[in-house]
Design a protein around this motif. Structure first.
Motif, PDB file in Angstrom:
ATOM      1  N   SER A  65     -68.691 -35.924  10.447  1.00 45.62           N
ATOM      2  CA  SER A  65     -70.057 -35.507  10.625  1.00 45.62           C
ATOM      3  C   SER A  65     -70.090 -34.200  11.393  1.00 45.62           C
ATOM      4  N   CYS A 102     -72.973 -34.756   6.431  1.00 43.01           N
ATOM      5  CA  CYS A 102     -73.385 -36.124   6.751  1.00 43.01           C
ATOM      6  C   CYS A 102     -73.540 -36.209   8.269  1.00 43.01           C
ATOM      7  N   TYR A 103     -74.624 -36.802   8.734  1.00 41.95           N
ATOM      8  CA  TYR A 103     -74.861 -36.938  10.175  1.00 41.95           C
ATOM      9  C   TYR A 103     -75.623 -38.230  10.399  1.00 41.95           C
ATOM     10  N   ASN A 104     -75.762 -38.616  11.651  1.00 42.90           N
ATOM     11  CA  ASN A 104     -76.608 -39.783  11.902  1.00 42.90           C
ATOM     12  C   ASN A 104     -77.488 -39.509  13.101  1.00 42.90           C
ATOM     13  N   MET A 106     -78.380 -42.151  15.322  1.00 45.22           N
ATOM     14  CA  MET A 106     -78.364 -43.410  16.071  1.00 45.22           C
ATOM     15  C   MET A 106     -78.160 -43.092  17.552  1.00 45.22           C
ATOM     16  N   ASP A 110     -72.529 -45.202  17.354  1.00 44.29           N
ATOM     17  CA  ASP A 110     -72.506 -45.038  15.899  1.00 44.29           C
ATOM     18  C   ASP A 110     -72.388 -46.464  15.336  1.00 44.29           C
ATOM     19  N   TRP A 111     -71.498 -46.720  14.442  1.00 43.04           N
ATOM     20  CA  TRP A 111     -71.390 -48.060  13.868  1.00 43.04           C
ATOM     21  C   TRP A 111     -70.859 -49.055  14.902  1.00 43.04           C
ATOM     22  N   HIS A 196     -76.990 -40.536   7.637  1.00 42.16           N
ATOM     23  CA  HIS A 196     -76.319 -41.828   7.442  1.00 42.16           C
ATOM     24  C   HIS A 196     -77.223 -42.931   7.985  1.00 42.16           C
ATOM     25  N   HIS A 263     -71.514 -43.609   0.227  1.00 41.71           N
ATOM     26  CA  HIS A 263     -70.388 -44.359   0.796  1.00 41.71           C
ATOM     27  C   HIS A 263     -70.415 -45.720   0.110  1.00 41.71           C
ATOM     28  N   HIS A 309     -64.929 -47.826   4.222  1.00 41.06           N
ATOM     29  CA  HIS A 309     -63.973 -48.738   4.883  1.00 41.06           C
ATOM     30  C   HIS A 309     -63.156 -49.616   3.936  1.00 41.06           C
ATOM     31  N   TYR A 322     -59.997 -47.254   7.923  1.00 40.61           N
ATOM     32  CA  TYR A 322     -59.574 -46.000   7.268  1.00 40.61           C
ATOM     33  C   TYR A 322     -58.088 -45.908   6.984  1.00 40.61           C
TER      34      TYR A 322
END
Ligand code: DNO
Length: 352
Positions: A65, A102-104, A106, A110-111, A196, A263, A309, A322
């Motif tokens: 990102s 791609c960015y987020n 949150m 992140d996840w 994302h 994704h 993933h 990954y």
């Protein structure tokens, strides 16, 4: 569709040479990892990444990102400085042919997962999420697998404190403010932004999350109605939300050219909120990967895809999610689906 593979730069244990040998691979998705969030990436580092990709015969058209500084998400007084840096990164990346970022948005994390090595019956292992376990944790003393460990615990506490009273609306307004500043630059240089979704797609630790479902997307698109303002359609993240109709969303948003990046991965639901990640194959999990790809193709999707993933298989112990093997299998499966469905669609068109 352009098949790509995430590559964590020169320190990734998976080399570009290996990535190139995966059938159908056109390019990598990468980033600059050694510059603090919010700073401008050096032209030299960007050029060096680009050269390594060129030398390996792989394209570098997607960056995942360019992270968004927390001060932008918090709407703090100095956000314009970080936004200007962000714009500069967009310009510099476009100079070497990057087409999509791609960015987020949150807050803080992140996840989130609770276990990075959940064993399956076949001896493979993968990431999983257990909501009760998350709820039992004190966010101020967190040691969770998978989140950005660059914060000290004091920094993390201060950051969590700053979000204490933030509503979903405020966070959303801060996203809109950010987009209104960067989108003109995107248009100037031909860059697509692909936000994302939240992963998992609900609030965690009382932090607001605003990109979790169709209503969120609709709000985002009407607040900033520009072609470059699009999404990363992440099946695993969105799919954890049991109410998200992924097939409908895939069709609708590819038809409207809103999906700049996809994704693709599968998850298996264990109960209402919990899940574990599985092989990409439809029958391995709870998501209809075939149905989703079909919807993308029928909606006219032609943008970037990457297998998301994978599990750890064949004795590999890769970076969580990954490793090489299972993502390579995933890429082949996804390529197969696209080929079959695209050819089917063409045949139907000619026989009409
Ligand atoms: C996880 C990834 C995310 C993603 C960011 C984008 O595996 O999909 O970390 O890269 O949310 O900013």
């Amino acid at each position: 569709m352009k098949m790509t593979f995430r590559w964590y730069g020169p320190n990734d244990s998976i080399s570009l040479e290996k990535i190139r040998q995966i059938p159908g691979m056109t390019g990598v998705v990468t980033a600059v990892y050694d510059t603090p969030v919010g700073n401008v990436w050096s032209r030299e580092t960007i050029a060096s990444l680009k050269k390594q990709c060129d030398d390996a015969g792989l394209e570098m058209e997607v960056i995942e990102s360019v992270p968004v500084h927390e001060d932008i998400k918090l709407g703090r007084g100095n956000r314009d400085v970080y936004i200007e840096n962000y714009c500069e990164n967009i310009r510099r990346l476009s100079e070497v042919g990057v087409k999509c970022i791609c960015y987020n948005f949150m807050p803080v994390f992140d996840w989130l997962r609770t276990n990075l090595k959940t064993e399956a019956d076949d001896g493979s292992n993968s990431l999983s999420y257990n909501h009760e376990e998350i709820m039992s944790l004190d966010p101020k003393n967190l040691s969770l697998p998978g989140w950005d460990e660059s914060y000290t615990s004091d920094e993390l506490n201060a950051l969590l404190e700053s979000y204490k009273d933030m509503s979903h609306e405020q966070l959303f307004d801060n996203l809109v403010y950010f987009l209104n500043k960067i989108i003109p630059v995107c248009n100037e240089v031909g860059m697509n932004m692909a936000i994302h979704p939240d992963d998992p797609p609900w609030d965690v630790f009382g932090l607001p999350r605003i990109i979790s479902c169709k209503e969120d997307y609709e709000r985002l698109f009407s607040a900033v109605p520009d072609d470059t303002n699009g999404i990363t359609f992440c099946t695993g993240s969105l799919g954890a939300g049991r109410n998200n109709d992924l097939i409908e969303m895939a069709y609708e948003y590819s038809k409207r050219n809103k999906i700049h990046f996809a994704h693709i991965r599968n998850i298996a639901y264990s109960n209402e909120l919990d899940f574990r990640e599985t092989a990409h194959l439809t029958e391995a999990g709870s998501l209809d990967i075939y149905g989703i790809v079909k919807a993308l193709v029928e909606g006219g999707f032609t943008e970037y895809v990457r297998p998301d993933h994978g599990r750890n298989i064949w004795g590999e112990s890769g970076k969580p999610g990954y490793g090489l093997f299972d993502r390579a299998l995933g890429a082949c499966y996804i390529n197969g689906l696209f080929e079959a469905i695209e050819k089917g669609v063409k045949q139907n068109e000619t026989s009409l």
